[in-house]
Design a protein around this motif. Structure first.
Motif, PDB file in Angstrom:
ATOM      1  N   TYR A  25     -42.901  33.001  52.534  1.00 32.84           N
ATOM      2  CA  TYR A  25     -41.506  32.581  52.523  1.00 32.84           C
ATOM      3  C   TYR A  25     -41.234  31.726  51.280  1.00 32.84           C
ATOM      4  N   TYR A  60     -38.301  28.917  49.965  1.00 35.51           N
ATOM      5  CA  TYR A  60     -37.135  28.081  50.173  1.00 35.51           C
ATOM      6  C   TYR A  60     -36.911  27.266  48.895  1.00 35.51           C
ATOM      7  N   GLN A  64     -34.767  23.553  47.392  1.00 38.55           N
ATOM      8  CA  GLN A  64     -34.055  22.344  47.725  1.00 38.55           C
ATOM      9  C   GLN A  64     -33.381  21.836  46.458  1.00 38.55           C
ATOM     10  N   GLY A 116     -30.551  19.637  52.081  1.00 41.43           N
ATOM     11  CA  GLY A 116     -31.525  20.296  52.936  1.00 41.43           C
ATOM     12  C   GLY A 116     -32.001  21.586  52.291  1.00 41.43           C
ATOM     13  N   PRO A 117     -33.247  21.974  52.532  1.00 45.15           N
ATOM     14  CA  PRO A 117     -33.762  23.216  51.943  1.00 45.15           C
ATOM     15  C   PRO A 117     -32.945  24.428  52.364  1.00 45.15           C
ATOM     16  N   TYR A 122     -33.053  28.736  52.592  1.00 42.77           N
ATOM     17  CA  TYR A 122     -33.880  29.937  52.613  1.00 42.77           C
ATOM     18  C   TYR A 122     -33.518  30.858  51.440  1.00 42.77           C
ATOM     19  N   HIS A 133     -38.245  36.315  52.029  1.00 36.48           N
ATOM     20  CA  HIS A 133     -39.598  36.353  52.573  1.00 36.48           C
ATOM     21  C   HIS A 133     -40.125  37.785  52.521  1.00 36.48           C
ATOM     22  N   TYR A 137     -40.120  26.019  47.127  1.00 38.88           N
ATOM     23  CA  TYR A 137     -41.279  25.938  48.012  1.00 38.88           C
ATOM     24  C   TYR A 137     -41.736  27.335  48.424  1.00 38.88           C
ATOM     25  N   LEU A 148     -42.369  25.799  59.956  1.00 42.56           N
ATOM     26  CA  LEU A 148     -42.594  25.910  58.518  1.00 42.56           C
ATOM     27  C   LEU A 148     -43.320  24.652  58.046  1.00 42.56           C
ATOM     28  N   VAL A 149     -44.395  24.822  57.303  1.00 49.94           N
ATOM     29  CA  VAL A 149     -45.139  23.697  56.737  1.00 49.94           C
ATOM     30  C   VAL A 149     -44.932  23.726  55.228  1.00 49.94           C
ATOM     31  N   PHE A 150     -44.299  22.676  54.709  1.00 51.85           N
ATOM     32  CA  PHE A 150     -43.949  22.617  53.296  1.00 51.85           C
ATOM     33  C   PHE A 150     -45.050  21.945  52.490  1.00 51.85           C
ATOM     34  N   GLY A 151     -45.281  22.476  51.271  1.00 56.97           N
ATOM     35  CA  GLY A 151     -46.107  21.781  50.295  1.00 56.97           C
ATOM     36  C   GLY A 151     -45.208  20.968  49.373  1.00 56.97           C
ATOM     37  N   LYS A 152     -45.683  20.730  48.162  1.00 51.88           N
ATOM     38  CA  LYS A 152     -44.901  19.921  47.221  1.00 51.88           C
ATOM     39  C   LYS A 152     -43.976  20.755  46.356  1.00 51.88           C
ATOM     40  N   PHE A 181     -34.519  15.263  57.849  1.00 56.71           N
ATOM     41  CA  PHE A 181     -33.812  16.536  57.953  1.00 56.71           C
ATOM     42  C   PHE A 181     -34.079  17.178  59.309  1.00 56.71           C
ATOM     43  N   GLY A 235     -29.948  20.758  58.170  1.00 55.56           N
ATOM     44  CA  GLY A 235     -28.811  19.870  58.105  1.00 55.56           C
ATOM     45  C   GLY A 235     -28.789  19.125  56.784  1.00 55.56           C
TER      46      GLY A 235
END
Lengths: 111, 116
Positions: A34, A36, A38, A43-44, A46, A49, A87, A99-103, B90, B108
């Motif tokens: 996926y 995303y 920001q 907010g991030p 989409y 994917h 991301y 969803l697990v975000f990295g940097k 968020f 949000g």
């Protein structure tokens, strides 16, 4: 722990294609890639994917290598409004999985 | 549709105070989640919920409580605020009314919290 590796930052000239790489060498067969982004402190959002085939939508294209160990997000004609943190996220094919975000990669589009 | 709404937008607390960050969505999404984002960092998952009455912990749950009494609302409670909880929070939701993979998470606008 994030399962992806991305460059910390990249620059791109306005109007040119932005190619953002992502390494996910430990991806499993049932995991999707996926993307995303920001923008500033919003907010991030989409983007796109894919599983193993290349994908395209109105925002971007996603190219996944045949071995699925890496992928590239392509913004075909970058504009100043595409300046953001991007991301790359690997997520299992399973309903309601977080969803697990990295940097991410900070993309700066330069006029 | 308003999408995902969060209140308040900004909040300043003193150490030890409690408060609730509100999150609501009008898309009938079964999945909702809370993230925090510290300056220059990515998002970290605090808690999430896959439906009314069901919650689970994420990466950084300590110091936060959640509940999900309705599909629409997913409040985040800070019982005793600490300076380490200064962050942007968020809320997000994701659809799930069919058997297909839920592939788009909506976020949000965020709540900017400062704990003195």
């Amino acid at each position: 722990d994030a399962k992806t590796t991305q460059p910390t930052s990249m620059d791109c000239a306005e109007g040119r294609a932005a190619n953002l790489p992502c390494n996910h060498s430990t991806i499993s067969g049932n995991e999707y890639v996926y993307w995303y982004r920001q923008i500033h402190s919003q907010g991030p959002q989409y983007i796109i994917h894919g599983l193993k085939n290349n994908e395209t939508n109105e925002m971007a294209s996603l190219i996944i290598t045949e071995d699925r160990k890496s992928s590239t997000l392509i913004l075909p004609h970058a504009t100043l409004r595409d300046t953001a943190v991007y991301y790359c996220i690997v997520r299992p094919y399973r309903r309601n999985t977080p969803l697990v975000f990295g940097k991410g990669t900070r993309l700066s589009v330069i006029a | 549709n308003a999408g995902v709404t969060q209140t308040p937008k900004f909040q300043v607390l003193k150490t030890g105070q409690s408060m609730t960050l509100q999150c609501a969505q009008d898309m009938n999404h079964e999945y909702m989640s809370w993230y925090r984002q510290d300056p220059g960092m990515g998002l970290r998952l605090i808690h999430y919920s896959v439906g009314a009455g069901i919650t689970d912990q994420g990466e950084v749950p300590n110091g936060y409580n959640v509940s999900r009494s309705t599909t629409e609302d997913f409040p985040l409670r800070l019982l005793s605020a600490a300076p380490s909880q200064t962050s942007v929070y968020f809320c997000a939701s994701m659809g799930g009314n069919s058997d297909r993979i839920t592939d788009t998470q909506y976020f949000g606008p965020g709540t900017r919290l400062t704990v003195l």
